[in-house]
Motif scaffolding. Structure first.
Motif, PDB file in Angstrom:
ATOM      1  N   THR A   1       0.845  -1.204   0.000  1.00  0.00           N
ATOM      2  CA  THR A   1       0.000   0.000   0.000  1.00  0.00           C
ATOM      3  C   THR A   1       0.877   1.249   0.000  1.00  0.00           C
ATOM      4  O   THR A   1       1.984   1.239   0.551  1.00  0.00           O
ATOM      5  CB  THR A   1      -0.899   0.055   1.263  1.00  0.00           C
ATOM      6  N   PRO A   2       0.389   2.351  -0.593  1.00  0.00           N
ATOM      7  CA  PRO A   2       1.159   3.598  -0.611  1.00  0.00           C
ATOM      8  C   PRO A   2       1.486   4.102   0.795  1.00  0.00           C
ATOM      9  O   PRO A   2       2.581   4.598   1.038  1.00  0.00           O
ATOM     10  CB  PRO A   2       0.234   4.588  -1.331  1.00  0.00           C
ATOM     11  N   ILE A   3       0.561   3.940   1.743  1.00  0.00           N
ATOM     12  CA  ILE A   3       0.807   4.460   3.098  1.00  0.00           C
ATOM     13  C   ILE A   3       1.967   3.716   3.758  1.00  0.00           C
ATOM     14  O   ILE A   3       2.775   4.311   4.470  1.00  0.00           O
ATOM     15  CB  ILE A   3      -0.481   4.403   3.975  1.00  0.00           C
ATOM     16  N   LEU A   4       2.090   2.426   3.472  1.00  0.00           N
ATOM     17  CA  LEU A   4       3.193   1.645   4.041  1.00  0.00           C
ATOM     18  C   LEU A   4       4.535   2.117   3.460  1.00  0.00           C
ATOM     19  O   LEU A   4       5.531   2.221   4.170  1.00  0.00           O
ATOM     20  CB  LEU A   4       2.965   0.156   3.777  1.00  0.00           C
TER      21      LEU A   4
ATOM     22  N   MET B   1       5.120   5.132   2.422  1.00  0.00           N
ATOM     23  CA  MET B   1       5.394   6.432   3.052  1.00  0.00           C
ATOM     24  C   MET B   1       5.931   6.250   4.466  1.00  0.00           C
ATOM     25  O   MET B   1       6.844   6.955   4.879  1.00  0.00           O
ATOM     26  CB  MET B   1       4.130   7.297   3.063  1.00  0.00           C
ATOM     27  N   ARG B   2       5.370   5.300   5.194  1.00  0.00           N
ATOM     28  CA  ARG B   2       5.866   5.044   6.550  1.00  0.00           C
ATOM     29  C   ARG B   2       7.322   4.586   6.503  1.00  0.00           C
ATOM     30  O   ARG B   2       8.141   4.991   7.331  1.00  0.00           O
ATOM     31  CB  ARG B   2       5.012   3.983   7.255  1.00  0.00           C
TER      32      ARG B   2
ATOM     33  N   TYR C   1       9.546   7.490   5.925  1.00  0.00           N
ATOM     34  CA  TYR C   1       9.648   8.263   7.165  1.00  0.00           C
ATOM     35  C   TYR C   1      10.695   7.638   8.094  1.00  0.00           C
ATOM     36  O   TYR C   1      11.575   8.322   8.611  1.00  0.00           O
ATOM     37  CB  TYR C   1       8.274   8.307   7.843  1.00  0.00           C
TER      38      TYR C   1
ATOM     39  N   CYS D   1       7.260   7.013  -6.411  1.00  0.00           N
ATOM     40  CA  CYS D   1       5.890   6.635  -6.019  1.00  0.00           C
ATOM     41  C   CYS D   1       5.765   5.141  -5.781  1.00  0.00           C
ATOM     42  O   CYS D   1       4.903   4.699  -5.037  1.00  0.00           O
ATOM     43  CB  CYS D   1       4.906   7.004  -7.128  1.00  0.00           C
TER      44      CYS D   1
END
Length: 148
Positions: free
Chosen positions: A83-86, A88-89, A92, A105
């Motif tokens: 997933t995109p959120i993973l 991004m995490r 981070y 991306c």
């Protein structure tokens, strides 16, 4: 001996004397001595903080010879997420550790590091070892990509 002091934008049409393949870390050095494949000695004398990009052209200060810089394939870990959120995490967490990371991306890319690899795997990311050109982000206070 070549002393390279000037950077010019990439130009695939331009004729260069030779090509110098450098790793991501080598492309962040503004003062360095390299030995090219054919034994030529090359000195970089660039403004501090210069980061070279794949395709950049450098000019030799003495005879105007042009040299093309290429991103040398090197060992990297390519990280993809379901997933995109993973993703991004993961970016981070890597950013918190101040390691050079190439960010897109679809994937993150970093130099091999067993500790970070374990961390990312525990977060549920998929990791592939590859040998390819690596172009990490430049620090927030550095110069941004000149061609993008």
């Amino acid at each position: 001996m070549l002393t390279l002091t000037q950077r010019q934008p990439p130009n695939p049409e331009i004729t260069v004397t030779f090509t110098l393949a450098l790793t991501a870390e080598e492309r962040t050095r503004s003062r360095h001595r390299f030995e090219a494949e054919d034994g030529k000695v090359v000195f970089l004398r660039l403004p501090r903080g210069t980061v070279l990009w794949d395709g950049d052209i450098l000019q030799d200060e003495t005879n105007g010879n042009l040299i093309r810089i290429t991103a040398k394939p090197e060992q990297v870990l390519t990280v993809v997420a379901p997933t995109p959120i993973l993703l991004m995490r993961a970016a981070y967490h890597l950013g918190n550790r101040h390691v050079p990371v190439e960010i897109t991306c679809n994937y993150l890319r970093l130099s091999p590091d067993p500790v970070l690899r374990t961390l990312l795997e525990q977060m549920g990311l998929e990791i592939t070892e590859e040998i390819i050109p690596f172009q990490p982000e430049v620090g927030a206070y550095g110069h941004h990509h000149p061609h993008g």
